[in-house]
Design an enzyme around this catalytic site. Structure first.
Site, PDB file in Angstrom:
ATOM      1  N   CYS A 234       0.838  -1.189   0.000  1.00 18.79           N
ATOM      2  CA  CYS A 234       0.000   0.000   0.000  1.00 18.79           C
ATOM      3  C   CYS A 234       0.879   1.247   0.000  1.00 18.79           C
ATOM      4  O   CYS A 234       1.873   1.329   0.715  1.00 18.79           O
ATOM      5  CB  CYS A 234      -0.949   0.099   1.182  1.00 18.79           C
ATOM      6  SG  CYS A 234      -2.044  -1.306   1.324  1.00 18.79           S
TER       7      CYS A 234
ATOM      8  N   ARG B  59       4.113  -0.246  -4.672  1.00 17.79           N
ATOM      9  CA  ARG B  59       3.836  -0.777  -3.333  1.00 17.79           C
ATOM     10  C   ARG B  59       2.557  -1.603  -3.276  1.00 17.79           C
ATOM     11  O   ARG B  59       2.263  -2.257  -2.279  1.00 17.79           O
ATOM     12  CB  ARG B  59       3.716   0.373  -2.333  1.00 17.79           C
ATOM     13  CG  ARG B  59       4.959   1.216  -2.230  1.00 17.79           C
ATOM     14  CD  ARG B  59       4.744   2.355  -1.267  1.00 17.79           C
ATOM     15  NE  ARG B  59       4.571   1.876   0.086  1.00 17.79           N
ATOM     16  CZ  ARG B  59       5.550   1.674   0.938  1.00 17.79           C
ATOM     17  NH1 ARG B  59       6.789   1.909   0.583  1.00 17.79           N
ATOM     18  NH2 ARG B  59       5.313   1.240   2.148  1.00 17.79           N
TER      19      ARG B  59
ATOM     20  N   TRP C 229      -2.554  -2.941  -1.667  1.00 18.23           N
ATOM     21  CA  TRP C 229      -2.187  -4.349  -1.787  1.00 18.23           C
ATOM     22  C   TRP C 229      -3.015  -5.040  -0.710  1.00 18.23           C
ATOM     23  O   TRP C 229      -2.775  -4.861   0.488  1.00 18.23           O
ATOM     24  CB  TRP C 229      -0.700  -4.526  -1.528  1.00 18.23           C
ATOM     25  CG  TRP C 229      -0.223  -5.922  -1.738  1.00 18.23           C
ATOM     26  CD1 TRP C 229       0.182  -6.499  -2.911  1.00 18.23           C
ATOM     27  CD2 TRP C 229      -0.083  -6.951  -0.737  1.00 18.23           C
ATOM     28  NE1 TRP C 229       0.553  -7.806  -2.697  1.00 18.23           N
ATOM     29  CE2 TRP C 229       0.404  -8.111  -1.375  1.00 18.23           C
ATOM     30  CE3 TRP C 229      -0.334  -7.004   0.634  1.00 18.23           C
ATOM     31  CZ2 TRP C 229       0.638  -9.304  -0.701  1.00 18.23           C
ATOM     32  CZ3 TRP C 229      -0.094  -8.194   1.313  1.00 18.23           C
ATOM     33  CH2 TRP C 229       0.397  -9.323   0.635  1.00 18.23           C
TER      34      TRP C 229
ATOM     35  N   ASN D 131      -1.744   2.231   5.610  1.00 20.27           N
ATOM     36  CA  ASN D 131      -0.825   1.184   5.174  1.00 20.27           C
ATOM     37  C   ASN D 131      -0.409   0.427   6.424  1.00 20.27           C
ATOM     38  O   ASN D 131       0.139   1.023   7.360  1.00 20.27           O
ATOM     39  CB  ASN D 131       0.394   1.826   4.497  1.00 20.27           C
ATOM     40  CG  ASN D 131       1.530   0.842   4.257  1.00 20.27           C
ATOM     41  OD1 ASN D 131       1.283  -0.343   4.066  1.00 20.27           O
ATOM     42  ND2 ASN D 131       2.749   1.323   4.264  1.00 20.27           N
ATOM     43  N   GLY D 132      -0.688  -0.874   6.469  1.00 24.31           N
ATOM     44  CA  GLY D 132      -0.354  -1.666   7.652  1.00 24.31           C
ATOM     45  C   GLY D 132      -1.487  -2.609   7.978  1.00 24.31           C
ATOM     46  O   GLY D 132      -2.367  -2.852   7.143  1.00 24.31           O
TER      47      GLY D 132
ATOM     48  N   GLU E 124      18.179 -17.375  -7.121  1.00 26.10           N
ATOM     49  CA  GLU E 124      17.709 -16.053  -7.543  1.00 26.10           C
ATOM     50  C   GLU E 124      17.148 -16.106  -8.976  1.00 26.10           C
ATOM     51  O   GLU E 124      16.112 -15.502  -9.263  1.00 26.10           O
ATOM     52  CB  GLU E 124      18.857 -15.039  -7.422  1.00 26.10           C
ATOM     53  CG  GLU E 124      18.577 -13.642  -7.914  1.00 26.10           C
ATOM     54  CD  GLU E 124      17.401 -12.949  -7.235  1.00 26.10           C
ATOM     55  OE1 GLU E 124      16.871 -13.458  -6.235  1.00 26.10           O
ATOM     56  OE2 GLU E 124      16.989 -11.885  -7.743  1.00 26.10           O
TER      57      GLU E 124
ATOM     58  N   GLU F 102       8.431 -15.177 -10.365  1.00 18.67           N
ATOM     59  CA  GLU F 102       7.639 -14.013  -9.948  1.00 18.67           C
ATOM     60  C   GLU F 102       7.148 -13.165 -11.111  1.00 18.67           C
ATOM     61  O   GLU F 102       6.097 -12.554 -11.017  1.00 18.67           O
ATOM     62  CB  GLU F 102       8.355 -13.169  -8.901  1.00 18.67           C
ATOM     63  CG  GLU F 102       9.596 -12.478  -9.372  1.00 18.67           C
ATOM     64  CD  GLU F 102      10.317 -11.743  -8.257  1.00 18.67           C
ATOM     65  OE1 GLU F 102       9.692 -11.302  -7.293  1.00 18.67           O
ATOM     66  OE2 GLU F 102      11.546 -11.602  -8.367  1.00 18.67           O
TER      67      GLU F 102
ATOM     68  N   HIS G 254      19.376 -36.156  -6.141  1.00 17.36           N
ATOM     69  CA  HIS G 254      18.663 -36.603  -4.945  1.00 17.36           C
ATOM     70  C   HIS G 254      17.159 -36.339  -5.051  1.00 17.36           C
ATOM     71  O   HIS G 254      16.465 -36.342  -4.036  1.00 17.36           O
ATOM     72  CB  HIS G 254      19.239 -35.925  -3.699  1.00 17.36           C
ATOM     73  CG  HIS G 254      20.680 -36.261  -3.478  1.00 17.36           C
ATOM     74  ND1 HIS G 254      21.095 -37.484  -3.031  1.00 17.36           N
ATOM     75  CD2 HIS G 254      21.802 -35.540  -3.701  1.00 17.36           C
ATOM     76  CE1 HIS G 254      22.417 -37.506  -2.963  1.00 17.36           C
ATOM     77  NE2 HIS G 254      22.874 -36.332  -3.371  1.00 17.36           N
TER      78      HIS G 254
ATOM     79  N   LYS H 204       6.153  -4.398  -3.782  1.00 18.72           N
ATOM     80  CA  LYS H 204       7.587  -4.171  -3.647  1.00 18.72           C
ATOM     81  C   LYS H 204       8.040  -4.175  -2.191  1.00 18.72           C
ATOM     82  O   LYS H 204       9.110  -4.639  -1.863  1.00 18.72           O
ATOM     83  CB  LYS H 204       7.907  -2.819  -4.295  1.00 18.72           C
ATOM     84  CG  LYS H 204       9.370  -2.463  -4.316  1.00 18.72           C
ATOM     85  CD  LYS H 204      10.045  -3.093  -5.488  1.00 18.72           C
ATOM     86  CE  LYS H 204      11.533  -2.949  -5.462  1.00 18.72           C
ATOM     87  NZ  LYS H 204      12.200  -4.090  -6.070  1.00 18.72           N
TER      88      LYS H 204
HETATM   89  C1  F6R Z   1      12.044 -10.471  -5.362  1.00 17.75           C
HETATM   90  C2  F6R Z   1      11.861  -9.434  -4.363  1.00 17.75           C
HETATM   91  C3  F6R Z   1      11.508  -9.827  -2.986  1.00 17.75           C
HETATM   92  C4  F6R Z   1      12.278  -8.980  -1.973  1.00 17.75           C
HETATM   93  C5  F6R Z   1      11.815  -9.281  -0.548  1.00 17.75           C
HETATM   94  C6  F6R Z   1      12.622  -8.515   0.470  1.00 17.75           C
HETATM   95  O1  F6R Z   1      12.415  -9.945  -6.599  1.00 17.75           O
HETATM   96  O2  F6R Z   1      11.995  -8.265  -4.650  1.00 17.75           O
HETATM   97  O3  F6R Z   1      11.723 -11.178  -2.769  1.00 17.75           O
HETATM   98  O4  F6R Z   1      13.637  -9.244  -2.121  1.00 17.75           O
HETATM   99  O5  F6R Z   1      10.466  -8.947  -0.423  1.00 17.75           O
HETATM  100  O6  F6R Z   1      12.488  -7.139   0.288  1.00 17.75           O
HETATM  101  P1  F6R Z   1      13.523  -6.119   0.893  1.00 17.75           P
HETATM  102  O7  F6R Z   1      14.826  -6.363   0.235  1.00 17.75           O
HETATM  103  O8  F6R Z   1      12.962  -4.776   0.555  1.00 17.75           O
HETATM  104  O9  F6R Z   1      13.594  -6.364   2.358  1.00 17.75           O
END
Ligand code: F6R
Length: 612
Positions: free
Chosen positions: A2, A27, A73, A99-100, A485, A492, A508, A607
């Site tokens: 949010c 967000r 969100w 937000n929260g 990664e 995603e 395995h 994000k």
């Molecule tokens: C994946 C991604 C998320 C963040 C995770 C942690 O591409 O962006 O997995 O890495 O939500 O977020 P931060 O780094 O902001 O604590």
């Protein structure tokens, strides 16, 4: 999770708020809404992206120089028009954006229902505005006092802005656990979840602290109080954020822009921190606490998602170069078990946003146990940056694409600098190797440019595997976290199921999945384990898997048997992840685009994960 933005001043609030919401859309983007005070309380809300709200409101009444907006969100209640913020009090005079999460909203709601309150949405936020209404009505309080009284009854996290139709000269904002920044302009104020909506209007900001309430009046008065009613002196800071950093420029998406920015962002991360010619490396934050860090019995790296993958690379780096034992923890797990942490441990929190709720909570746990807390963060002034004992910014600039790319390489660069610094000062690496690593590190941006120049080749490979339903990523040593990664990036943004594995683990279990439809992306640059990886590639080929190999320039053996090869420049093994991740980022990007996915705003994600 949010984004919130608000304005009070002399200009029309609507365009400022809409633009701010677009900046904050990373967000959350399942619904959006706006409230304007213009004699009435005018509220528009729409399911979908901010653009849908903009189209909906365009030909409606949008006047008013006080207003606020929200991009959501969803946590409580499905994304729809009704659950979108702002939410109104029962009599419609008050409105709130939030937000929260209000954790005790159920019990509060039950008590309010008994008092005759009726609710229209499924959200926790609507309960909060009714609680404020109740406090205001009961004791005939001004809005700021009603907000304060209500917040004393709330358990959870919030950044809120509240408007009162009967107090059209003020805005009330408060935070606990979710970020809120106030921008100070000429006869105007801005409030937002981060500084991005404010930068074109002002460079002066106040970061509200937890349990603080700000009352901002049109006449320029700004008062900050704590929830227990103590007046605070505002601390004004200058921000250094350029608008170009917030725009896509010539790129089709933020993600692509951010992938291509990496030569520069890594350079920015290293600037002033090393010189191979003069033979030094220094990491400011580390120097402040170097005695405690060098004497640490153990590092614990706490992070989530992509940052956790960077943390795993940190484990390899610190253990190999500085001989410091490292544990890498999912912050969400660390916080809820009873971990053994003591004063001789150093906790390194890795976070792009600096707002991840689980990472913040893990730090609180470690703080109680008196460990030293070190932050490696991107967003300047963020909550994690402010609760740590010391730390370093990665200087990647705003990362707006939801999938993390340049923040990952920034985190890995910073951890590499720390490990080289500690290794050399502890005498666990010889001077010759130390100088070699510094020299190599300085070459990394240029080497990344060479990989980016292969974008077309990577796009062509993407078109061969874009219809897969599963994918396997394999790597060894430093490239194992890169495999994780790569798999995360693919799932995603393209919604293809993908798993990362240490290459040797394949036999395995995952080997059972391999058939002619399964792309297997093998990161095979390691010098120390080359023969072993070569055998793993043969095992995949023997089962008709389609091998896409990331190899070092000049490779012959794997190239001869893999279906597709992407050659990347050679480097010292500890620095390999900074190069090997780049083709994987591009591969996922192209696959997602070919599948018609929105790479910047993938479904269900946000994000900044400020809820548990
Ligand atoms: C994946 C991604 C998320 C963040 C995770 C942690 O591409 O962006 O997995 O890495 O939500 O977020 P931060 O780094 O902001 O604590």
């Amino acid at each position: 999770m949010c984004g919130i933005v608000a304005y009070i001043g002399e200009r029309e609030a609507f365009p400022i708020i809409m633009k701010g919401l677009q900046r904050l859309e990373y967000r959350g983007y399942d619904s959006a809404g706006i409230a304007l005070l213009n004699g009435d309380m005018t509220v528009y809300k729409k399911k979908g992206k901010v653009k849908e709200l903009l189209d909906f409101a365009r030909d409606k009444k949008t006047s008013g120089s006080i207003g606020m907006g929200h991009t959501r969100w969803a946590t409580h209640g499905v994304p729809n028009d009704v659950n979108a913020h702002p939410h109104l009090s029962g009599d419609g005079r008050l409105s709130i954006i939030h937000n929260g999460i209000i954790e005790n909203y159920n019990s509060l709601k039950a008590a309010l229902v008994k008092l005759g309150h009726e609710f229209t949405s499924d959200t926790d936020t609507e309960v909060l505005i009714h609680l404020i209404e109740e406090a205001q009505r009961h004791d005939n309080l001004p809005i700021e006092e009603a907000v304060r009284v209500a917040l004393t009854k709330v358990v959870g996290a919030y950044a809120i802005v509240v408007l009162d139709q009967d107090a059209p000269d003020r805005v009330v904002a408060a935070r606990k656990g979710s970020p809120l920044v106030i921008g100070l302009g000429e006869n105007e104020f801005f409030m937002a979840s981060d500084a991005s909506p404010l930068v074109e209007y002002t460079k002066e900001v106040i970061y509200l602290n937890d349990e603080e309430i700000a009352v901002i009046k049109r006449n320029g008065d700004l008062q900050i109080k704590t929830i227990d009613n103590k007046i605070q002196s505002p601390f004004i800071e200058k921000i250094d954020l350029k608008i170009e950093r917030l725009e896509k420029g010539d790129f089709d998406s933020f993600m692509l822009k951010e992938i291509f920015e990496q030569p520069r962002t890594i350079q920015d991360c290293m600037r002033g921190r090393l010189s191979s010619k003069e033979g030094w490396v220094k990491v400011g934050g580390l120097e402040q606490v170097v005695d405690r860090v060098s004497a640490a019995q153990r590092f614990i790296i706490a992070a989530c998602g992509t940052s956790w993958h960077a943390g795993l690379i940190g484990e390899y780096l610190f253990e190999e170069l500085a001989r410091i034992p490292v544990e890498v923890e999912y912050a969400s797990e660390l916080r809820y078990r009873n971990p053994i942490i003591n004063e001789t441990d150093v906790i390194i929190a890795l976070s792009q946003s600096g707002e991840t709720a689980d990472t913040l909570a893990a730090l609180e746990t470690a703080k109680e146990k008196k460990a030293l807390i070190y932050g490696v963060v991107n967003v300047v002034g963020s909550s994690i940056a402010r609760v740590t004992d010391s730390g370093s910014y990665i200087h990647a600039g705003p990362e707006i694409g939801v999938a993390s790319t340049k923040a990952f390489t920034g985190q890995v660069t910073l951890l590499t600098l720390m490990a080289i610094h500690l290794g050399y000062s502890k005498g666990t690496i010889p001077r010759s190797y130390y100088l070699q690593l510094l020299e190599e590190l300085e070459q990394i941006p240029h080497k990344i440019e060479k990989i980016l120049a292969k974008d077309k080749q990577i796009e062509a490979i993407a078109s061969e595997i874009k219809d897969a339903t599963n994918a396997l990523y394999l790597g060894r040593g430093y490239n194992f976290p890169v495999a994780l990664e790569g798999a995360l990036k693919l799932k995603e943004i393209s919604y293809i199921h993908a798993e990362g594995y240490p290459a040797a683990e394949m036999k395995h279990g995952p080997i059972a999945l391999i058939d002619e439809n399964m792309p297997v992306i093998v990161i095979a640059t390691n010098k120390s384990a080359y023969e072993k990886i070569f055998s793993n590639v043969q095992e995949v080929k023997a089962r008709k898997g389609k091998v896409i190999a990331i190899v070092s320039e000049g490779d012959k053996e794997i190239k001869a048997i893999a279906d597709y090869c992407i050659e990347i420049p050679d480097t010292d093994e500890p620095l390999t992840p900074l190069l090997s991740v780049i083709p994987l980022q591009l591969l996922s990007y192209h696959i997602a685009i070919m599948r018609g996915c929105n790479v910047d705003q993938p479904r269900n994600l946000a994000k900044s994960v400020t809820v548990e």
